[in-house]
Design a protein around this motif. Structure first.
Motif, PDB file in Angstrom:
ATOM      1  N   ILE A 271       1.085  -1.209  -0.203  1.00  0.00           N
ATOM      2  CA  ILE A 271       0.005  -0.440  -0.036  1.00  0.00           C
ATOM      3  C   ILE A 271       0.587   1.525  -0.738  1.00  0.00           C
ATOM      4  CG2 ILE A 271      -1.870   1.163   1.215  1.00  0.00           C
ATOM      5  CD1 ILE A 271      -2.733  -1.460   2.336  1.00  0.00           C
ATOM      6  N   CYS A 272       1.666   1.457   0.777  1.00  0.00           N
ATOM      7  CA  CYS A 272       2.541   2.600   0.886  1.00  0.00           C
ATOM      8  C   CYS A 272       4.019   2.857  -0.242  1.00  0.00           C
ATOM      9  CB  CYS A 272       3.571   2.690   1.911  1.00  0.00           C
ATOM     10  SG  CYS A 272       2.663   2.625   3.859  1.00  0.00           S
ATOM     11  N   SER A 273       3.930   1.857  -0.402  1.00  0.00           N
ATOM     12  CA  SER A 273       5.441   2.155  -1.689  1.00  0.00           C
ATOM     13  C   SER A 273       4.111   2.255  -3.394  1.00  0.00           C
ATOM     14  CB  SER A 273       5.690   0.456  -1.866  1.00  0.00           C
ATOM     15  OG  SER A 273       4.995  -0.406  -2.397  1.00  0.00           O
ATOM     16  N   GLN A 274       2.510   2.091  -3.357  1.00  0.00           N
ATOM     17  CA  GLN A 274       1.678   2.475  -4.560  1.00  0.00           C
ATOM     18  C   GLN A 274       2.301   1.968  -5.427  1.00  0.00           C
ATOM     19  OE1 GLN A 274       1.418   6.682  -4.580  1.00  0.00           O
ATOM     20  NE2 GLN A 274       1.247   6.691  -2.141  1.00  0.00           N
ATOM     21  N   VAL A 275       2.594   0.328  -5.844  1.00  0.00           N
ATOM     22  CA  VAL A 275       2.879  -0.727  -6.123  1.00  0.00           C
ATOM     23  C   VAL A 275       1.601  -1.221  -7.293  1.00  0.00           C
ATOM     24  CG1 VAL A 275       5.513  -0.183  -6.131  1.00  0.00           C
ATOM     25  CG2 VAL A 275       3.713  -2.102  -5.023  1.00  0.00           C
ATOM     26  N   GLY A 276       1.155  -1.245  -6.787  1.00  0.00           N
ATOM     27  CA  GLY A 276      -0.603  -2.282  -7.249  1.00  0.00           C
ATOM     28  C   GLY A 276      -1.305  -1.259  -8.076  1.00  0.00           C
ATOM     29  N   SER A 277      -2.190  -2.013  -8.765  1.00  0.00           N
ATOM     30  CA  SER A 277      -3.213  -0.976  -9.402  1.00  0.00           C
ATOM     31  C   SER A 277      -4.177  -0.087  -9.182  1.00  0.00           C
ATOM     32  CB  SER A 277      -3.885  -1.693 -10.454  1.00  0.00           C
ATOM     33  OG  SER A 277      -3.450  -2.798 -11.317  1.00  0.00           O
ATOM     34  N   ALA A 278      -4.272   1.567  -9.643  1.00  0.00           N
ATOM     35  CA  ALA A 278      -5.056   2.132  -9.117  1.00  0.00           C
ATOM     36  C   ALA A 278      -6.483   1.356  -8.837  1.00  0.00           C
ATOM     37  CB  ALA A 278      -4.596   3.411  -9.812  1.00  0.00           C
ATOM     38  N   ASN A 279      -7.371   1.939  -7.293  1.00  0.00           N
ATOM     39  CA  ASN A 279      -8.078   1.219  -7.350  1.00  0.00           C
ATOM     40  C   ASN A 279      -9.774   2.970  -7.208  1.00  0.00           C
ATOM     41  OD1 ASN A 279     -10.899   0.501  -7.133  1.00  0.00           O
ATOM     42  ND2 ASN A 279      -9.908  -1.289  -5.609  1.00  0.00           N
ATOM     43  N   PRO A 280     -10.665   3.041  -7.831  1.00  0.00           N
ATOM     44  CA  PRO A 280     -11.041   3.993  -7.435  1.00  0.00           C
ATOM     45  C   PRO A 280     -11.889   3.869  -6.613  1.00  0.00           C
ATOM     46  CG  PRO A 280     -11.680   3.024  -9.872  1.00  0.00           C
ATOM     47  CD  PRO A 280     -10.558   1.895  -8.873  1.00  0.00           C
TER      48      PRO A 280
END
Length: 348
Positions: A271-280
């Motif tokens: 979560i903190c590295s923001q490496v996942g796909s953006a989730n609206p």
């Protein structure tokens, strides 16, 4: 441009706040052997890891020469935390004080409660002074977090790299290892070790693990990932939290605690590295008040628990638990509105 606030963290804070709240429904189970989220005490470790991560973020923003002002910087960091908690903390403490006073029959007992409550009001209940008269029982987490910050923040400020890459992994492993050998679980809060409570030791372990999360997430932010890999990270992140919720739904004081902490660390790092796909789904529109709401819900449960234990409606576990959740939400909303109104009045 990256978002300045991580709304996904706010969402999961709210979720694990409800997990802890439902865990405390155990007080209403009576003769029944069942209660919701019997392993829900482990929800506090989520808050501890996130607090440790945010501590490292705050310290890392300071310039390299700030270690020369370690005392002043540490005081300012702690003070900002206290100011953010204080309006809700004092409001709920006053309500709980009134509930306790209603059972007091002598002037001497009243003054004893009044004097001992000062330590809890000052966030020092877990220092060992006046813990028996803490007005907000679940507030042990906040008191322990502030005490742990006095130790951890100056270490991080002095040398963030050494702190997050050497001190944090070592401290976290040693303390979690101690709990594994001594208890086999992380459910202990009130054991006194001569200089600190087990709850404070739990926070030291979780917050140093948060420092490890910071170091890993900073490295992952600089790494290139494909769209497939980002989708995979999102699946791992959400599956991990769902797995935790499933485990703690059925386990009580479980040796799975240490596996859960590891899953927390992996998911929070993603979560903190923001490496996942953006989730609206995780957006500011509906989550912008989640941070304050989760804090007030967490603290208010102590008030509604005391009211229902005193009142004892005698309607069974399930109905009492529903009433407990409903009362906590309504009371939390009232406190949020009252505090916001007072702030606007003072600022106008």
């Amino acid at each position: 441009m990256k978002k300045t606030r991580n709304w996904t963290l706010d969402f999961w804070k709210l979720v694990f706040c409800f997990v802890v709240l439902l865990y405390h429904s155990v007080y209403f189970k009576g003769e029944s052997s069942f209660s919701l989220f019997r392993g829900g005490y482990i929800g506090v470790e989520f808050f501890g890891i996130v607090s440790g991560y945010l501590l490292a973020v705050s310290a890392q923003k300071k310039s390299a020469c700030q270690y020369q002002k370690t005392g002043a910087e540490t005081f300012q960091f702690i003070w900002r935390k206290i100011i953010s908690f204080a309006p809700y903390w004092l409001f709920i403490s006053f309500m709980n004080f009134c509930l306790k006073v209603s059972d007091i029959k002598t002037i001497g007992a009243f003054f004893k409660l009044l004097v001992n409550s000062v330590w809890g009001l000052a966030f020092l209940g877990m220092s060992g002074i006046g813990k028996e008269s803490m007005l907000i029982g679940v507030g042990w987490y906040i008191s322990s977090m502030l005490l742990a910050s006095f130790v951890l923040y100056p270490l991080c400020l002095y040398n963030a790299k050494v702190y997050t890459e050497i001190v944090c992994p070592l401290f976290s492993l040693l303390i979690f290892g101690f709990f594994s050998q001594r208890y086999g679980t992380l459910s202990r809060v009130s054991q006194w070790y001569g200089v600190l409570y087990s709850g404070t030791l739990r926070m030291l372990a979780s917050m140093t693990l948060g420092g490890v999360v910071f170091a890993l997430s900073e490295k992952m932010k600089r790494m290139p990932f494909t769209n497939f890999e980002r989708r995979l990270f999102s699946i791992i992140e959400n599956t991990g939290f769902i797995l935790i919720l499933w485990i703690i739904s059925f386990k009580w004081e479980s040796t799975y605690d240490f596996l859960i902490v590891l899953i927390y660390a992996v998911c929070i790092t993603l979560i903190c590295s923001q490496v996942g796909s953006a989730n609206p789904f995780f957006n500011e529109k509906w989550l912008k008040n989640a941070g304050n709401m989760s804090l007030v819900l967490y603290l208010t449960q102590s008030t509604t628990t005391n009211i229902l234990l005193e009142w004892d409606p005698g309607i069974g576990y399930w109905k009492t638990t529903c009433l407990y959740v409903f009362m906590t939400i309504i009371l939390s909303e009232m406190i949020l509105l009252s505090v916001n109104k007072m702030r606007k009045t003072l600022c106008s």
